[in-house]
Design a protein around this motif. Sequence first.
Motif, PDB file in Angstrom:
ATOM      1  N   TRP A 136       0.877  -1.027  -0.121  1.00  0.00           N
ATOM      2  CA  TRP A 136       0.003  -0.033  -0.236  1.00  0.00           C
ATOM      3  C   TRP A 136       0.837   1.233   0.216  1.00  0.00           C
ATOM      4  O   TRP A 136       1.613   1.559   0.935  1.00  0.00           O
ATOM      5  N   LEU A 137       1.007   2.110  -1.074  1.00  0.00           N
ATOM      6  CA  LEU A 137       1.915   3.130  -1.345  1.00  0.00           C
ATOM      7  C   LEU A 137       1.038   4.414  -1.289  1.00  0.00           C
ATOM      8  O   LEU A 137      -0.087   4.611  -1.742  1.00  0.00           O
ATOM      9  N   ALA A 138       1.699   5.397  -0.637  1.00  0.00           N
ATOM     10  CA  ALA A 138       0.902   6.687  -0.177  1.00  0.00           C
ATOM     11  C   ALA A 138       1.445   7.897  -1.251  1.00  0.00           C
ATOM     12  O   ALA A 138       2.501   8.196  -1.143  1.00  0.00           O
ATOM     13  N   PRO A 139       0.483   8.320  -2.053  1.00  0.00           N
ATOM     14  CA  PRO A 139       0.815   9.180  -3.049  1.00  0.00           C
ATOM     15  C   PRO A 139       1.444  10.696  -2.230  1.00  0.00           C
ATOM     16  O   PRO A 139       2.339  11.236  -2.834  1.00  0.00           O
ATOM     17  N   SER A 140       0.928  10.858  -0.995  1.00  0.00           N
ATOM     18  CA  SER A 140       1.245  12.027  -0.094  1.00  0.00           C
ATOM     19  C   SER A 140       2.563  11.887   0.001  1.00  0.00           C
ATOM     20  O   SER A 140       3.154  12.881   0.722  1.00  0.00           O
ATOM     21  N   LEU A 141       3.353  10.841   0.208  1.00  0.00           N
ATOM     22  CA  LEU A 141       4.543  10.511   0.444  1.00  0.00           C
ATOM     23  C   LEU A 141       5.485  10.228  -0.594  1.00  0.00           C
ATOM     24  O   LEU A 141       6.358   9.434  -0.352  1.00  0.00           O
ATOM     25  N   ASN A 142       5.150  10.364  -1.791  1.00  0.00           N
ATOM     26  CA  ASN A 142       5.940  10.076  -3.021  1.00  0.00           C
ATOM     27  C   ASN A 142       5.996   8.692  -3.173  1.00  0.00           C
ATOM     28  O   ASN A 142       6.807   7.887  -3.645  1.00  0.00           O
ATOM     29  N   TYR A 143       4.635   8.113  -2.953  1.00  0.00           N
ATOM     30  CA  TYR A 143       4.378   6.542  -3.026  1.00  0.00           C
ATOM     31  C   TYR A 143       5.383   5.697  -1.960  1.00  0.00           C
ATOM     32  O   TYR A 143       5.602   4.701  -2.458  1.00  0.00           O
ATOM     33  N   LEU A 144       5.881   6.181  -0.932  1.00  0.00           N
ATOM     34  CA  LEU A 144       6.411   5.395   0.112  1.00  0.00           C
ATOM     35  C   LEU A 144       5.379   4.366   0.583  1.00  0.00           C
ATOM     36  O   LEU A 144       4.336   4.575   0.612  1.00  0.00           O
ATOM     37  N   PRO A 145       5.863   3.009   0.938  1.00  0.00           N
ATOM     38  CA  PRO A 145       5.017   2.140   1.402  1.00  0.00           C
ATOM     39  C   PRO A 145       4.707   2.371   2.813  1.00  0.00           C
ATOM     40  O   PRO A 145       5.651   2.458   3.648  1.00  0.00           O
ATOM     41  N   VAL A 146       3.328   2.284   2.978  1.00  0.00           N
ATOM     42  CA  VAL A 146       2.893   2.445   4.351  1.00  0.00           C
ATOM     43  C   VAL A 146       2.506   1.215   4.906  1.00  0.00           C
ATOM     44  O   VAL A 146       2.401   1.095   6.241  1.00  0.00           O
ATOM     45  N   LYS A 147       2.457   0.129   4.116  1.00  0.00           N
ATOM     46  CA  LYS A 147       1.863  -1.267   4.644  1.00  0.00           C
ATOM     47  C   LYS A 147       2.424  -2.271   3.637  1.00  0.00           C
ATOM     48  O   LYS A 147       2.368  -2.082   2.521  1.00  0.00           O
ATOM     49  N   VAL A 148       2.787  -3.434   4.188  1.00  0.00           N
ATOM     50  CA  VAL A 148       3.043  -4.455   3.314  1.00  0.00           C
ATOM     51  C   VAL A 148       2.554  -5.689   4.075  1.00  0.00           C
ATOM     52  O   VAL A 148       2.950  -6.033   5.137  1.00  0.00           O
ATOM     53  N   SER A 149       1.898  -6.742   3.108  1.00  0.00           N
ATOM     54  CA  SER A 149       1.605  -7.741   3.744  1.00  0.00           C
ATOM     55  C   SER A 149       1.671  -9.089   2.780  1.00  0.00           C
ATOM     56  O   SER A 149       1.622  -9.060   1.438  1.00  0.00           O
TER      57      SER A 149
END
Length: 254
Positions: free
Chosen positions: A225-238
Amino acid sequence: MSFFSMIKKATVTNDAQRSKSKRLTALTSGASIAAIGALSMTAPTLANAKTVQPSSANYSFTVEDKYKGTATRTLSKSGNTWKYDVNARVAGVASAAQSSTFTIIGNNVTPTQASTTYKLLGMGRTHKLNFNPRSKKVTSNYKGKTTTMDMAQQAFDDLSLEVQIRQDLLNGKFSGNYYMAKKDKIEKTPFKKSGNTKVTVPAGTFDTVRVDRIHDDNSRSTSFWLAPSLNYLPVKVSQINDGKKMDLELTKVN
């Protein structure tokens, strides 16, 4: 030989510790979005491409809601050279460190070197990659063995692959068809976008784009799950691997 295989051959008397360390390896790779990235080597450079920004972030991860560990990820830039470092550990059992250097021109990430080191109960392995885009070769060194591979398409290590996929998402260039440099081969690794969703993690609630790796083995799954507001930094991985579930979540953006 993969770190998973190394763990199987290591002298470990406690099966829970072995499982913990094995999951750490997968989570570290997951945190770095293992195998996502790379445009064709002949792809045109975007003159006005958006570029990821330097960042530092902390993560926590759990294995089957039982074993816990932490990870840090730092993306930095000096001149035209970028460096990405990831460190993860399960206290007293295992640790992992990854590093990648590369350049970003337009939308294209070009790696130069990468190193991955895993340690289990004091015993460890290191895998190094050297990229030569001019000759279209990748040199891999593992356990004293050197392998040179042809790079018909741009291949990447784990961390530079993550940055490439983030670049692709920033610039609307996500293709789903990417290449990863392994220990003795370059492997095509497909991904797909699976929609947008809000995700709540210890660092907060984020709008995200979900990206799934397409595995040949139906018993395995990997989602980011990649956050556009953080330059698509991953915020969650499963991940689910060998029947074990692993989850990684962002705890802080520094």
